[in-house]
Design a protein around this motif. Structure first.
Motif, PDB file in Angstrom:
ATOM      1  N   THR A  80      -8.285   1.277  -3.856  1.00  0.00           N
ATOM      2  CA  THR A  80      -6.974   0.633  -3.862  1.00  0.00           C
ATOM      3  C   THR A  80      -6.112   1.294  -2.791  1.00  0.00           C
ATOM      4  O   THR A  80      -6.441   2.370  -2.282  1.00  0.00           O
ATOM      5  N   LEU A  81      -5.004   0.661  -2.496  1.00  0.00           N
ATOM      6  CA  LEU A  81      -4.071   1.250  -1.548  1.00  0.00           C
ATOM      7  C   LEU A  81      -3.568   2.594  -2.077  1.00  0.00           C
ATOM      8  O   LEU A  81      -3.407   3.551  -1.312  1.00  0.00           O
ATOM      9  N   GLN A  82      -3.370   2.700  -3.385  1.00  0.00           N
ATOM     10  CA  GLN A  82      -2.941   3.973  -3.968  1.00  0.00           C
ATOM     11  C   GLN A  82      -4.007   5.049  -3.780  1.00  0.00           C
ATOM     12  O   GLN A  82      -3.679   6.210  -3.514  1.00  0.00           O
ATOM     13  N   ASP A  83      -5.280   4.679  -3.896  1.00  0.00           N
ATOM     14  CA  ASP A  83      -6.350   5.646  -3.629  1.00  0.00           C
ATOM     15  C   ASP A  83      -6.246   6.167  -2.198  1.00  0.00           C
ATOM     16  O   ASP A  83      -6.396   7.365  -1.956  1.00  0.00           O
TER      17      ASP A  83
ATOM     18  N   ASP B 130      -6.093  -0.292   7.400  1.00  0.00           N
ATOM     19  CA  ASP B 130      -6.010  -1.452   8.290  1.00  0.00           C
ATOM     20  C   ASP B 130      -7.146  -2.428   8.015  1.00  0.00           C
ATOM     21  O   ASP B 130      -6.939  -3.640   7.969  1.00  0.00           O
ATOM     22  N   TYR B 131      -8.338  -1.889   7.809  1.00  0.00           N
ATOM     23  CA  TYR B 131      -9.504  -2.750   7.580  1.00  0.00           C
ATOM     24  C   TYR B 131      -9.462  -3.407   6.197  1.00  0.00           C
ATOM     25  O   TYR B 131      -9.656  -4.622   6.072  1.00  0.00           O
ATOM     26  N   LEU B 132      -9.217  -2.623   5.166  1.00  0.00           N
ATOM     27  CA  LEU B 132      -9.290  -3.138   3.793  1.00  0.00           C
ATOM     28  C   LEU B 132      -8.049  -3.907   3.357  1.00  0.00           C
ATOM     29  O   LEU B 132      -8.150  -4.863   2.592  1.00  0.00           O
ATOM     30  N   PHE B 133      -6.871  -3.475   3.826  1.00  0.00           N
ATOM     31  CA  PHE B 133      -5.617  -4.034   3.314  1.00  0.00           C
ATOM     32  C   PHE B 133      -4.770  -4.711   4.388  1.00  0.00           C
ATOM     33  O   PHE B 133      -3.706  -5.235   4.089  1.00  0.00           O
ATOM     34  N   GLY B 134      -5.217  -4.663   5.641  1.00  0.00           N
ATOM     35  CA  GLY B 134      -4.505  -5.337   6.718  1.00  0.00           C
ATOM     36  C   GLY B 134      -3.335  -4.557   7.284  1.00  0.00           C
ATOM     37  O   GLY B 134      -2.720  -5.006   8.248  1.00  0.00           O
ATOM     38  N   ASP B 135      -3.022  -3.417   6.730  1.00  0.00           N
ATOM     39  CA  ASP B 135      -1.934  -2.582   7.237  1.00  0.00           C
ATOM     40  C   ASP B 135      -2.050  -1.201   6.596  1.00  0.00           C
ATOM     41  O   ASP B 135      -2.842  -0.995   5.683  1.00  0.00           O
TER      42      ASP B 135
END
Length: 182
Positions: free
Chosen positions: A51-54, A92-97
């Motif tokens: 996740t982004l939090q990870d 950037d790869y997984l979440f786009g930013d």
């Protein structure tokens, strides 16, 4: 006698390129400490998608781990087995930013020199690795080159198999250290 600053050498690159082995080798060769890759321990028992939090946790963990080991650096040198720049690559790869705090830290938490590991090593399967295909590996090598260029970072691509790779990495660091007077 003038007290020289600690030079931070970062070993970075795509998955399965020998970063941990090169980092350990260099730390031993220069009789200093190696900052391990925090995400490896963090993700070891993570039985779900990142996740982004990870990614933020990994960012803060890598910075804290590095800070805790700086006092142990010897011979004016700290070897870092990857850096939080990996968090930017993955976000950037997984979440786009990438979260703002990670982007801001890129300018306030610099490294003196980067060894970018080439993808010329055979892929080694590992549950924490995701991109074994040659075109994926080539894509991420280019991403790393772009990221390092965007930072105006001093870096050198390290190639070679087996002992040759270790010797190439050491020769590259020797040259950098000589250029900065260490």
């Amino acid at each position: 006698m003038e007290d020289k600053p600690i030079m931070k050498i970062a070993v970075v690159g795509p998955e399965s390129t020998g970063k941990s082995n090169i980092s350990a080798y260099l730390a031993k060769a220069y009789e200093t400490v190696c900052v391990p890759e925090y995400s490896r321990e963090y993700c070891r028992n993570l039985n779900r998608a990142y996740t982004l939090q990870d990614e933020l946790n990994i960012f803060y963990g890598q910075i804290a781990l590095e800070s805790s080991l700086v006092p142990l650096a010897a011979n004016h040198l700290l070897i870092c087995d990857t850096t939080f720049l990996t968090v930017k690559v993955w976000c950037d790869y997984l979440f786009g930013d990438t979260p703002l705090e990670v982007k801001q830290a890129l300018n306030t938490h610099p490294y003196d020199f980067y060894l970018l590991m080439d993808i010329d090593l055979p892929w080694q399967d590992d549950p924490l690795r995701d991109f074994p295909e040659p075109e994926q590996r080539a894509h991420f090598l280019q991403v790393w080159k772009n990221e390092l260029s965007a930072l105006n970072a001093r870096y050198q691509l390290v190639t070679g198999l087996g002992e040759e790779r270790f010797l190439n990495a050491k020769k590259t660091v020797d040259s950098f250290l000589k250029s900065v007077g260490i």
